[in-house]
Design an enzyme around this catalytic site. Structure first.
Site, PDB file in Angstrom:
ATOM      1  N   LYS A 104       0.828  -1.231   0.000  1.00 30.88           N
ATOM      2  CA  LYS A 104       0.000   0.000   0.000  1.00 30.88           C
ATOM      3  C   LYS A 104       0.851   1.266   0.000  1.00 30.88           C
ATOM      4  CE  LYS A 104      -0.116  -1.239   4.638  1.00 30.88           C
ATOM      5  NZ  LYS A 104      -0.459  -2.559   4.990  1.00 30.88           N
ATOM      6  N   GLU A 128      -4.879  -5.733  -5.395  1.00 29.60           N
ATOM      7  CA  GLU A 128      -6.074  -5.886  -4.560  1.00 29.60           C
ATOM      8  C   GLU A 128      -5.731  -5.935  -3.060  1.00 29.60           C
ATOM      9  OE1 GLU A 128      -9.701  -6.460  -5.523  1.00 29.60           O
ATOM     10  OE2 GLU A 128      -9.513  -5.694  -3.490  1.00 29.60           O
ATOM     11  N   GLY A 133      -6.849  -6.001   2.754  1.00 32.12           N
ATOM     12  CA  GLY A 133      -6.443  -7.410   2.766  1.00 32.12           C
ATOM     13  C   GLY A 133      -7.282  -8.326   1.913  1.00 32.12           C
ATOM     14  N   GLY A 186      -0.759  -9.256  19.973  1.00 28.83           N
ATOM     15  CA  GLY A 186      -0.329  -9.324  18.576  1.00 28.83           C
ATOM     16  C   GLY A 186      -1.235  -8.548  17.623  1.00 28.83           C
ATOM     17  N   ASP A 200      -1.318   4.409   7.879  1.00 29.05           N
ATOM     18  CA  ASP A 200      -1.614   3.162   7.152  1.00 29.05           C
ATOM     19  C   ASP A 200      -2.993   3.281   6.483  1.00 29.05           C
ATOM     20  OD1 ASP A 200      -1.195  -0.035   6.999  1.00 29.05           O
ATOM     21  OD2 ASP A 200      -3.254   0.374   7.633  1.00 29.05           O
ATOM     22  N   LYS A 204      -4.220   3.387   2.310  1.00 29.32           N
ATOM     23  CA  LYS A 204      -5.270   2.542   1.722  1.00 29.32           C
ATOM     24  C   LYS A 204      -6.396   3.407   1.134  1.00 29.32           C
ATOM     25  CE  LYS A 204      -4.290  -1.151   4.993  1.00 29.32           C
ATOM     26  NZ  LYS A 204      -4.600  -1.650   6.336  1.00 29.32           N
ATOM     27  N   GLY A 301      -3.510 -10.452   7.811  1.00 25.67           N
ATOM     28  CA  GLY A 301      -3.247 -11.870   8.110  1.00 25.67           C
ATOM     29  C   GLY A 301      -2.653 -12.527   6.884  1.00 25.67           C
TER      30      GLY A 301
END
Ligand SMILES: NC(=O)c1ccc[n+]([C@@H]2O[C@H](COP(=O)([O-])OP(=O)(O)OC[C@H]3O[C@@H](n4cnc5c(N)ncnc54)[C@H](OP(=O)(O)O)[C@@H]3O)[C@@H](O)[C@H]2O)c1
Length: 427
Positions: A104, A128, A133, A186, A200, A204, A301
């Site tokens: 991105k 994509e 994601g 996490g 971030d 996007k 993920g």
């Protein structure tokens, strides 16, 4: 059967997921494309990760080995960052290879250059997985909704901040311990700056807005605010008002111009985005053609993101050169709409001295600046009072003009808390 050779650069979280899915889903990919799509070479710096490449797949630490291999048709870049990812993508495209990426930051800053290079060399660039994601937003915008005029894109496009704000709303906890807990579990990186600052999400949103409005939006065009200033007190007041905190990317087409921003805001509890909690992502598309559509799912993920990467490989294999799914969709050059002129709703909390005339002073400033109050609550504690106001939709310049005058009033005891309200249409 015709063969399609894949070269994969970066065998980390997403790259290893791609390696695994290419192997496990080989039959499905063959049925979807009519071709034998095989992973030929993995390029990876880390020797430990290189050793994890599937048996029979060649490994290297030099991307030139992929670019110079005539049997590699598609290069998948999954290292992230600007350099050397940009150089790798440009070299692959210039060599006539198609490129798939989830990068991105690179796409939101150098998308025009990369797409033009793909076009100049008669090949493809697909991305994509670079936004949201596993959720196929770009494909839906480019293909399924190609005939619709998109007027707005509102997105929960960062799982870390959505996890933190959802946890704050659920537990009533403050921001700092909630972030620490997200790091333990996490959901947040050791250095969470890119996520919590909104950068971030801004990258996007630049990508999504470019596709939605057919006009180039880069990261530098997207103003972004993070979530560090969202307090447990405001989240609690929001709950009483039926509002849920979210970090939203908001892209609007206003009078033929584009405004794209990222900021923490409240959405009404009944809005579809309010129910998207934890690390999930969602994108809410608005159009006069179809009213609204929401796409929802995991925004990150290894395996979910890898599945979007493979979807792009299939799209490339199924799109013959010169086919209808081209590269750049930015055939307009729309102007930007200034944030100061956007009409927004605001929540405002201000701590004031509990003395006569304070309310009148605040209402007076708002009145002079043309800002009208929708609702107000006052709670008192000893000699100070807390005012929580919800304002009617107002031009942002007028609101912030009034706010700076209110903050300077002698009776105002703390810096006012301001959160926009989205998804409540009473204009
Ligand atoms: N993880 C996600 O959930 C997710 C979701 C959406 C999009 N993405 C995007 O997907 C991309 C990959 O993310 P990731 O999470 O998989 O990253 P990652 O786990 O850090 O993997 C990147 C791998 O690339 C290797 N590498 C770095 N520079 C290289 C080079 N010049 N040549 C060959 N290998 C190199 C790294 O090796 P070293 O460790 O030795 O440097 C590392 O093994 C990024 O653009 C990211 O933004 C990720």
């Amino acid at each position: 059967m015709e063969k399609v050779g894949i070269g994969l650069v970066g065998y980390g979280t997403v790259g290893s997921g791609v390696g695994r899915l290419l192997h496990e889903s080989a039959d499905e990919i063959r049925l979807a494309t009519g071709k034998e799509v095989t992973l030929r070479t993995v390029c990876e710096l880390s020797p430990q990760r290189r050793a994890l490449a599937p048996p029979g797949v060649r490994t290297t630490a030099d991307f030139a080995d992929l670019v110079n291999d005539p049997e590699i048709d598609v290069v998948i870049e999954l290292i992230g960052g600007i350099e050397p990812a940009r150089t790798i993508q440009l070299a692959a495209l210039t060599a006539g290879k198609a490129v798939v990426t989830a990068n991105k930051q690179l796409l939101s800053q150098h998308g025009a250059e990369l797409l033009q290079t793909a076009e100049d060399h008669g090949t493809f660039l697909r991305f994509e997985a670079s936004a949201v994601g596993a959720v196929p937003v770009i494909k839906v915008l480019r293909e399924s909704l190609a005939a619709a005029q998109i007027t707005g894109v509102m997105g929960i496009v960062n799982g870390t901040t959505n996890y933190i704000l959802s946890a704050m709303a659920q537990s009533g906890a403050e921001y700092a311990p909630t972030l620490a807990r997200a790091q333990e579990l996490g959901y947040a990186e050791a250095d969470p700056t890119e996520d919590v600052s909104g950068k971030d999400a801004a990258a996007k949103m630049a990508i999504l807005a470019s596709i939605a409005f057919h006009s180039r939006v880069t990261l530098a065009d997207v103003e972004h605010e993070g979530i560090a200033a969202v307090t447990d007190v405001d989240v609690a007041h929001g709950r009483q008002l039926g509002l849920v905190p979210k970090l939203l990317g908001v892209a609007k087409l206003i009078d033929g111009r584009v405004n794209v921003r990222v900021y923490p805001c409240f959405v009404p509890g009944e809005h579809p985005l309010a129910g998207v909690s934890g690390a999930y992502n969602a994108v809410f598309l608005e159009s006069e053609t179809f009213d609204s559509i929401m796409l929802f799912g995991p925004g990150a993920g290894g395996t979910p993101t890898a599945s979007a990467v493979i979807g792009d490989v299939i799209s490339i294999v199924n799109t013959a050169p010169g086919g209808y799914i081209g590269n750049c969709t930015c055939y307009k050059a729309l102007d930007f709409y200034p944030g100061a002129d956007v009409v927004s709703r605001f929540y405002l909390r201000v701590q004031v001295a509990d003395e006569p005339g304070v309310l009148a002073a605040i209402a007076g400033v708002f009145g002079q600046e043309g800002v009208s109050i929708h609702s107000m609550q006052q709670t008192g504690a000893e000699d100070s009072a807390q005012l929580v106001l919800v304002l009617h939709p107002v031009r942002e310049a007028a609101f912030f003009g009034a706010l700076s005058r209110i903050a300077a009033l002698p009776a105002v005891r703390s810096h006012p808390s301001v959160i926009r309200i989205e998804g409540q249409d009473d204009r």
